[in-house]
Design a protein around this motif. Structure first.
Motif, PDB file in Angstrom:
ATOM      1  N   PHE A 280       0.808  -1.001   0.245  1.00 42.37           N
ATOM      2  CA  PHE A 280       0.247   0.340  -0.035  1.00 42.37           C
ATOM      3  C   PHE A 280       0.835   1.393   0.031  1.00 42.37           C
ATOM      4  N   VAL A 281       1.682   1.301   0.843  1.00 43.57           N
ATOM      5  CA  VAL A 281       2.969   2.595   0.944  1.00 43.57           C
ATOM      6  C   VAL A 281       3.338   2.561  -0.534  1.00 43.57           C
ATOM      7  N   GLU A 282       3.947   1.088  -0.399  1.00 45.09           N
ATOM      8  CA  GLU A 282       4.765   1.899  -1.794  1.00 45.09           C
ATOM      9  C   GLU A 282       4.454   2.303  -3.026  1.00 45.09           C
ATOM     10  N   LYS A 283       2.834   1.453  -3.252  1.00 45.37           N
ATOM     11  CA  LYS A 283       2.138   1.952  -4.308  1.00 45.37           C
ATOM     12  C   LYS A 283       1.944   3.103  -4.323  1.00 45.37           C
ATOM     13  N   LYS A 284       1.811   3.787  -3.287  1.00 46.17           N
ATOM     14  CA  LYS A 284       1.302   5.319  -3.121  1.00 46.17           C
ATOM     15  C   LYS A 284       2.487   6.197  -3.415  1.00 46.17           C
ATOM     16  N   CYS A 285       3.478   5.632  -2.858  1.00 47.11           N
ATOM     17  CA  CYS A 285       4.701   6.477  -3.370  1.00 47.11           C
ATOM     18  C   CYS A 285       5.106   6.656  -4.528  1.00 47.11           C
ATOM     19  N   ASN A 286       5.352   5.283  -5.250  1.00 45.97           N
ATOM     20  CA  ASN A 286       5.606   4.828  -6.627  1.00 45.97           C
ATOM     21  C   ASN A 286       4.924   6.212  -7.951  1.00 45.97           C
ATOM     22  N   ARG A 287       3.260   6.364  -7.139  1.00 44.34           N
ATOM     23  CA  ARG A 287       2.416   7.152  -7.645  1.00 44.34           C
ATOM     24  C   ARG A 287       2.874   8.829  -7.759  1.00 44.34           C
ATOM     25  N   ASN A 288       3.093   8.491  -6.353  1.00 45.16           N
ATOM     26  CA  ASN A 288       3.229  10.204  -6.004  1.00 45.16           C
ATOM     27  C   ASN A 288       4.913  10.942  -6.083  1.00 45.16           C
ATOM     28  N   TYR A 289       4.857   9.907  -6.026  1.00 51.66           N
ATOM     29  CA  TYR A 289       6.658  10.287  -6.926  1.00 51.66           C
ATOM     30  C   TYR A 289       7.520   8.988  -8.063  1.00 51.66           C
ATOM     31  N   PRO A 290       7.055   9.372  -8.871  1.00 53.02           N
ATOM     32  CA  PRO A 290       7.442   8.537  -9.967  1.00 53.02           C
ATOM     33  C   PRO A 290       8.726   8.948 -10.591  1.00 53.02           C
ATOM     34  N   ASP A 291       8.956  10.279 -10.005  1.00 52.07           N
ATOM     35  CA  ASP A 291      11.103  10.280 -11.019  1.00 52.07           C
ATOM     36  C   ASP A 291      11.595  10.539  -9.905  1.00 52.07           C
ATOM     37  N   ASN A 292      11.095  10.099  -8.502  1.00 53.74           N
ATOM     38  CA  ASN A 292      12.403   9.896  -7.589  1.00 53.74           C
ATOM     39  C   ASN A 292      12.927   8.326  -7.718  1.00 53.74           C
ATOM     40  N   LYS A 293      14.476   8.783  -8.029  1.00 54.66           N
ATOM     41  CA  LYS A 293      15.157   7.385  -8.485  1.00 54.66           C
ATOM     42  C   LYS A 293      15.175   6.557  -6.906  1.00 54.66           C
ATOM     43  N   PHE A 294      15.481   7.165  -5.693  1.00 55.98           N
ATOM     44  CA  PHE A 294      15.103   6.526  -4.574  1.00 55.98           C
ATOM     45  C   PHE A 294      14.342   5.497  -4.339  1.00 55.98           C
TER      46      PHE A 294
ATOM     47  N   PHE B 223      14.428   2.287  -1.358  1.00 55.04           N
ATOM     48  CA  PHE B 223      13.624   2.607  -0.282  1.00 55.04           C
ATOM     49  C   PHE B 223      12.153   1.757   1.067  1.00 55.04           C
ATOM     50  N   ARG B 224      12.471  -0.336  -0.087  1.00 54.34           N
ATOM     51  CA  ARG B 224      12.160  -0.558   0.335  1.00 54.34           C
ATOM     52  C   ARG B 224      12.724  -0.643   1.339  1.00 54.34           C
ATOM     53  N   LEU B 225      13.897  -0.644   1.210  1.00 55.85           N
ATOM     54  CA  LEU B 225      15.362  -1.108   2.402  1.00 55.85           C
ATOM     55  C   LEU B 225      14.914  -0.487   3.590  1.00 55.85           C
ATOM     56  N   VAL B 226      14.476   0.652   3.289  1.00 54.68           N
ATOM     57  CA  VAL B 226      14.651   1.539   4.209  1.00 54.68           C
ATOM     58  C   VAL B 226      13.687   1.763   4.619  1.00 54.68           C
ATOM     59  N   TRP B 227      12.157   1.614   4.258  1.00 51.21           N
ATOM     60  CA  TRP B 227      11.244   1.389   5.177  1.00 51.21           C
ATOM     61  C   TRP B 227       9.842   0.346   5.303  1.00 51.21           C
ATOM     62  N   ARG B 228      10.851  -0.707   5.251  1.00 51.10           N
ATOM     63  CA  ARG B 228       9.710  -1.532   5.965  1.00 51.10           C
ATOM     64  C   ARG B 228      10.987  -2.254   7.042  1.00 51.10           C
ATOM     65  N   THR B 229      12.218  -1.957   6.532  1.00 52.08           N
ATOM     66  CA  THR B 229      13.507  -1.327   7.942  1.00 52.08           C
ATOM     67  C   THR B 229      12.548  -0.615   9.050  1.00 52.08           C
ATOM     68  N   ALA B 230      12.275   0.405   8.904  1.00 48.42           N
ATOM     69  CA  ALA B 230      11.775   1.113  10.009  1.00 48.42           C
ATOM     70  C   ALA B 230      10.505   0.679  10.648  1.00 48.42           C
ATOM     71  N   TYR B 231       9.404   0.257   9.634  1.00 52.01           N
ATOM     72  CA  TYR B 231       8.192  -0.627   9.935  1.00 52.01           C
ATOM     73  C   TYR B 231       8.354  -1.046  10.905  1.00 52.01           C
ATOM     74  N   VAL B 232       9.597  -2.146  10.869  1.00 51.01           N
ATOM     75  CA  VAL B 232       9.317  -3.255  11.341  1.00 51.01           C
ATOM     76  C   VAL B 232       9.985  -2.759  12.477  1.00 51.01           C
ATOM     77  N   VAL B 233      10.997  -2.165  13.041  1.00 50.08           N
ATOM     78  CA  VAL B 233      11.723  -1.540  14.504  1.00 50.08           C
ATOM     79  C   VAL B 233      11.237  -1.144  15.039  1.00 50.08           C
ATOM     80  N   ILE B 234       9.569   0.149  14.389  1.00 52.69           N
ATOM     81  CA  ILE B 234       8.560   0.423  14.681  1.00 52.69           C
ATOM     82  C   ILE B 234       7.817  -0.321  15.703  1.00 52.69           C
ATOM     83  N   THR B 235       6.653  -1.056  15.362  1.00 55.08           N
ATOM     84  CA  THR B 235       6.330  -2.103  15.924  1.00 55.08           C
ATOM     85  C   THR B 235       6.893  -3.570  16.729  1.00 55.08           C
ATOM     86  N   THR B 236       8.028  -2.941  16.544  1.00 59.62           N
ATOM     87  CA  THR B 236       9.009  -3.651  17.362  1.00 59.62           C
ATOM     88  C   THR B 236       9.705  -3.003  19.408  1.00 59.62           C
ATOM     89  N   VAL B 237       9.272  -1.329  19.081  1.00 65.10           N
ATOM     90  CA  VAL B 237       9.364  -0.733  19.193  1.00 65.10           C
ATOM     91  C   VAL B 237       8.529  -0.328  20.555  1.00 65.10           C
TER      92      VAL B 237
END
Length: 485
Positions: free
Chosen positions: A352-366, A386-400
């Motif tokens: 869901f998050v990745e689809k939204k980001c791809n749609r909103n920022y199609p020219d962002n290489k990151f 982006f997947r590496l950073v965002w998904r890692t952040a999500y797991v860290v937040i849920t763990t905390v």
């Protein structure tokens, strides 16, 4: 490392897919331009069983104890039918407007948008993703409880059943989080089949061990007192406790079957022949039937073994102490199962998050670029920063969050109550009525609406019971405690 832009790749394949309306076996994409789906009813069944049969199966003896033989067993069967019935309606809505030849919908929100639209789309999103986030936090806690139970089991075996064997949950939550950081790099639901099959095997294993230990207890003659109406007021519980716990037990049973939050995402992994709705209905029948079989065995045999004193979870709450090695193995299986189940519930959030980001920022290489990397034993693997950073952040937040709120499982009951009715009952029924154009006030229309209202009442009562349970959990909470009331 060479990178390629995923947005451009998807766009070009989608355009090439416009030339044909059905899946072309000579191309490696489906008619919508996406990577060819290869899932079958068997892999879908594994996803469903992984999502549905959680460690909560071991708490059903407690639920039956609150309700008694008659009501407890009847409610188990009733909600298994309701879940299967509404899941067949939802499966028919994967494509719109026609269930076989219509346009695909990739998420639950897409389905609601196609058939109902308006504010209901936002309501669906809040209910679905709120539930999914809650489940991932809850699974982090539950996995740590199971791993702590392994250490406590060994401690009790060495020092005696009355020994003080307090063990911190936090290190185990951290280990679980690290594992999830790695597994979260699996790009999408389509690649989860191996993990779901492993998790399904683990769920069968620990459920079977629990059933076997309960049967051994019954055969040994050391059984608790049971009754047709469950716990007795004035003996086992107070009148208020009887009411609130009965509400909570009904909710626990109803929510134990719910997998509507991930049904559409599972169906989107199925190949187009045979028709996805047909395969999904078969998978739902297998998944719900298998689940009901294990639920009745665990709930009823567990109640027969422990009676009205049935623990909340007869493996982690030490309904059994021996054989300690078998208890250890069962708890380890729970942890492994939850490793896979976490991903089944987390992947829709990631997508869901990745689809939204791809749609909103199609020219962002990151965000849009992926880098091919050779992983030992796994071959070529595409890494997205982006997947590496965002998904890692999500797991860290849920763990905390799990570490901060170790009584979160009590909150999860409330989240389940809030999401069960709209996702499992209301939306499937409303979309079925819209799709099949059922005439208002016809016998079928009235029957479907009545089912909706009954399930709404169940959700409200379960929410009340969950609030009472949450208040009790907060009052009685002790640090590092591994059981729940």
């Amino acid at each position: 490392m060479k990178s390629f832009n995923t947005e451009e790749h998807n766009h070009s394949t989608a355009e090439s897919g416009d030339a044909y309306t059905v899946s072309d076996p000579t191309k490696n994409v489906d008619e919508d331009g996406r990577e060819k789906r290869t899932g079958t009813w068997l892999t879908a069944s594994a996803h469903i069983i992984t999502a549905v049969i959680g460690s909560g199966v071991l708490s059903l003896a407690w639920a039956i104890a609150q309700l008694g033989w008659i009501a407890g067993t009847a409610i188990l069967l009733i909600f298994s039918f309701i879940t299967y019935f509404t899941s067949t309606m939802l499966a028919d809505c994967y494509r719109a407007p026609d269930p076989v030849t219509g346009k695909r919908n990739y998420t639950y929100m897409d389905v609601v948008r196609s058939y109902l639209g308006g504010r209901k789309v936002q309501l669906c999103g809040v209910a679905q993703y709120g539930n999914l986030i809650g489940v991932t936090v809850g699974y982090t806690i539950t996995a740590s409880i199971s791993l702590v139970a392994v250490g406590k089991s060994n401690c009790f075996h060495d020092k005696g059943h009355g020994a003080d064997c307090t063990i911190s949950n936090y290190p185990y939550m951290a280990v679980f989080g690290i594992i999830q950081v790695i597994l979260s790099q699996i790009p999408n639901f389509h690649k989860l089949s191996f993990l779901s099959i492993m998790a399904a095997v683990m769920s069968f294993t620990y459920a079977t061990i629990g059933i076997g230990l309960a049967i051994a207890t019954v055969a040994g003659g050391k059984v608790g007192k049971t009754s047709m109406t469950g716990t007795a007021v004035g003996v086992d519980v107070t009148a208020a406790q009887k009411i609130w716990r009965s509400f909570q037990a009904v909710g626990d049973i109803a929510f134990a079957y719910a997998y509507a939050t991930v049904l559409i995402e599972i169906q989107d992994t199925l190949r187009s022949s045979p028709a996805e709705n047909k395969a999904m209905k078969r998978a739902s029948l297998v998944g719900v039937s298998t689940t009901t079989f294990f639920y009745i065995l665990c709930g009823c045999i567990g109640y027969a073994a422990f009676g009205n004193k049935a623990p909340g979870d007869f493996l982690t709450d030490f309904g059994f102490f021996e054989p300690f090695w078998l208890i250890d193995f069962a708890n380890a299986c729970i942890a492994v199962h939850l490793i896979g189940a976490y991903q089944v519930f987390a992947q829709p959030i990631f997508q869901f998050v990745e689809k939204k980001c791809n749609r909103n920022y199609p020219d962002n290489k990151f965000i849009t670029s992926e880098y091919p990397v050779n992983v030992p034993f796994l071959g070529k693997f595409n890494i997205s920063l982006f997947r590496l950073v965002w998904r890692t952040a999500y797991v860290v937040i849920t763990t905390v969050v799990a570490m901060i709120f170790p009584f979160f499982n009590a909150i999860l009951g409330l989240i389940g109550a809030a999401s069960f009715w709209p996702l499992t009952v209301y939306f499937p029924v409303e979309m079925h009525i819209a799709q099949t154009k059922i005439k208002k006030y016809s016998a079928r229309w009235i029957a479907l609406k009545m089912m909706c209202y009954v399930c709404l009442i169940v959700s409200l009562l379960a929410a009340a019971g969950s609030i009472a349970g949450l208040i009790s959990s907060v009052k009685t909470y002790k640090p590092f405690r591994t059981s729940h009331e």
